[in-house]
Write an enzyme that holds these catalytic residues in place. Structure first.
Site, PDB file in Angstrom:
ATOM      1  N   GLN A  58       0.834  -1.205   0.000  1.00 33.47           N
ATOM      2  CA  GLN A  58       0.000   0.000   0.000  1.00 33.47           C
ATOM      3  C   GLN A  58       0.870   1.257   0.000  1.00 33.47           C
ATOM      4  OE1 GLN A  58      -3.297  -0.963   2.447  1.00 33.47           O
ATOM      5  NE2 GLN A  58      -4.187   1.061   2.343  1.00 33.47           N
ATOM      6  N   SER A  76       3.826  -6.500   2.791  1.00 27.13           N
ATOM      7  CA  SER A  76       2.499  -6.478   3.411  1.00 27.13           C
ATOM      8  C   SER A  76       1.460  -7.099   2.467  1.00 27.13           C
ATOM      9  CB  SER A  76       2.137  -5.055   3.834  1.00 27.13           C
ATOM     10  OG  SER A  76       0.996  -5.042   4.661  1.00 27.13           O
ATOM     11  N   LEU A  77       0.502  -6.315   1.936  1.00 28.91           N
ATOM     12  CA  LEU A  77      -0.490  -6.907   1.031  1.00 28.91           C
ATOM     13  C   LEU A  77       0.196  -7.551  -0.173  1.00 28.91           C
ATOM     14  CD1 LEU A  77      -1.571  -5.638  -1.960  1.00 28.91           C
ATOM     15  CD2 LEU A  77      -1.631  -3.617  -0.548  1.00 28.91           C
ATOM     16  N   ARG A 122      -9.448  -8.404   4.072  1.00 29.71           N
ATOM     17  CA  ARG A 122      -8.323  -7.890   4.865  1.00 29.71           C
ATOM     18  C   ARG A 122      -8.407  -6.369   5.001  1.00 29.71           C
ATOM     19  NH1 ARG A 122      -2.805  -6.288   3.778  1.00 29.71           N
ATOM     20  NH2 ARG A 122      -1.288  -7.163   5.254  1.00 29.71           N
ATOM     21  N   HIS A 155      -0.240  -3.371  11.154  1.00 27.01           N
ATOM     22  CA  HIS A 155       0.872  -4.166  11.698  1.00 27.01           C
ATOM     23  C   HIS A 155       1.170  -3.818  13.158  1.00 27.01           C
ATOM     24  CE1 HIS A 155       1.550  -5.919   7.784  1.00 27.01           C
ATOM     25  NE2 HIS A 155       1.561  -4.704   7.263  1.00 27.01           N
ATOM     26  N   GLN A 178       1.100 -11.887  10.224  1.00 28.18           N
ATOM     27  CA  GLN A 178       1.549 -10.659   9.555  1.00 28.18           C
ATOM     28  C   GLN A 178       0.644  -9.462   9.858  1.00 28.18           C
ATOM     29  OE1 GLN A 178       0.287  -9.031   6.091  1.00 28.18           O
ATOM     30  NE2 GLN A 178       1.913  -9.866   4.808  1.00 28.18           N
TER      31      GLN A 178
END
Length: 314
Positions: free
Chosen positions: A10, A94-95, A119, A203, A252
């Site tokens: 992102q 991340s994503l 998510r 996170h 995560q």
């Protein structure tokens, strides 16, 4: 020398991303159509026409970034790329880890789009708006940032969310705790401590409800062992077992994206070329800062794809 494919997270989104791919390649158009169908809406219209604030919403940005990455991958595969033969590892920020796993065949495209929509929504809903925050700390070592987070935790949860390398760490947690940690970091000698314009404390421990939502969602989808190992965000080491990877994806949500260590792992294991597949070139810039022996190459438009194919198949 080894090759890895990396996938952006992102912040790499921009209105218009993927449009040139869709206009140039039928395989890319098919990816955007399939993602639209999986989500039951024209996400591609938001991607190409905006408005930017709608694209930036976590629930849109996550599947949109994945779609651009997979569009590029499908175009490359249609032109002869054998991922298993040419690529040693995949990794994503991340994503982007979901994009990496979709590219490596662990999840179907439709399932990946739906997982990322879940998510995004779950992360947004986990914490009331304004209760959490994130800040970038520039110019302090990991141990020092860990220490200021611990010192600020009297105000609430606060932890390192992203270790991006090059002296850039991102902290996340309760707003008052993050503000305190940012002030302490400045006192400790940080070059800068910048509050980030984010909608939730990603996170961090505050994302616990989102982790629960992802555990439930991941349990329901079909999973295959990936064609090549993924360097998992929370482990910064290769994993090949689908069920183990799914457990790490849950971890995560509240855990640290160990990107500096991921790139260092590549360098230590003779993986010297990192192709960043998808929107932007954030990871390419980070790779250069983390280890000069690693070459980052951004692949997002038709010219990039043709150049990458020539190099990989050469």
């Amino acid at each position: 020398m080894g090759v890895a494919f990396t996938f952006p997270g992102q912040g790499s989104q921009a209105v218009g991303m993927g449009k040139e791919l869709a206009d140039t390649y039928s395989e890319a158009r098919a990816v955007f159509d399939e993602v639209d169908e999986a989500l039951g809406e024209k996400l591609s219209d938001i991607m190409w026409n905006g408005p930017e604030e709608t694209l930036t919403l976590t629930a849109n940005a996550q599947p949109a970034l994945m779609a651009v990455s997979i569009a590029a991958i499908r175009v490359m595969q249609a032109r002869g790329l054998d991922l298993k033969a040419k690529v040693s590892y995949v990794a994503g920020h991340s994503l982007g880890e979901y994009s990496a796993l979709c590219a490596a065949g662990m999840f179907t495209l439709a399932d990946t789009a739906r997982l990322l929509r879940i998510r995004g929504n779950a992360m947004q809903a986990a914490v009331p708006v304004g209760a959490g925050a994130m800040a970038a700390i520039i110019g302090l070592e990991h141990g020092d940032v860990d220490a200021v987070c611990a010192a600020a935790s009297s105000e609430g949860p606060c932890q390192i969310a992203n270790d991006n390398g090059g002296g850039q760490l991102v902290i996340s947690g309760a707003k008052s705790a993050v503000e305190k940690a940012a002030a302490l970091a400045t006192e400790k000698g940080a070059k800068r401590a910048i509050m980030l314009p984010v909608s939730a404390p990603f996170h961090s421990a505050l994302m616990g409800p989102a982790a629960d939502a992802m555990r439930e969602a991941l349990a329901k989808v079909e999973k295959k062992d990936p064609l090549v190992p993924v360097i998992a965000n929370v482990r910064a080491a290769p994993v090949s077992n689908a069920e183990e990877i799914a457990a790490l994806l849950v971890e995560q949500v509240t855990g640290q994206v160990r990107w500096r260590e991921t790139v260092e792992w590549f360098a230590a294991n003779s993986v010297t070329t990192l192709y960043e597949i998808g929107a932007g070139k954030v990871l390419t810039g980070l790779a250069r800062r983390i280890d000069k022996s690693v070459t980052g190459i951004a692949v997002n438009g038709p010219a990039d794809i043709e150049a990458a194919l020539a190099s990989l198949n050469g």
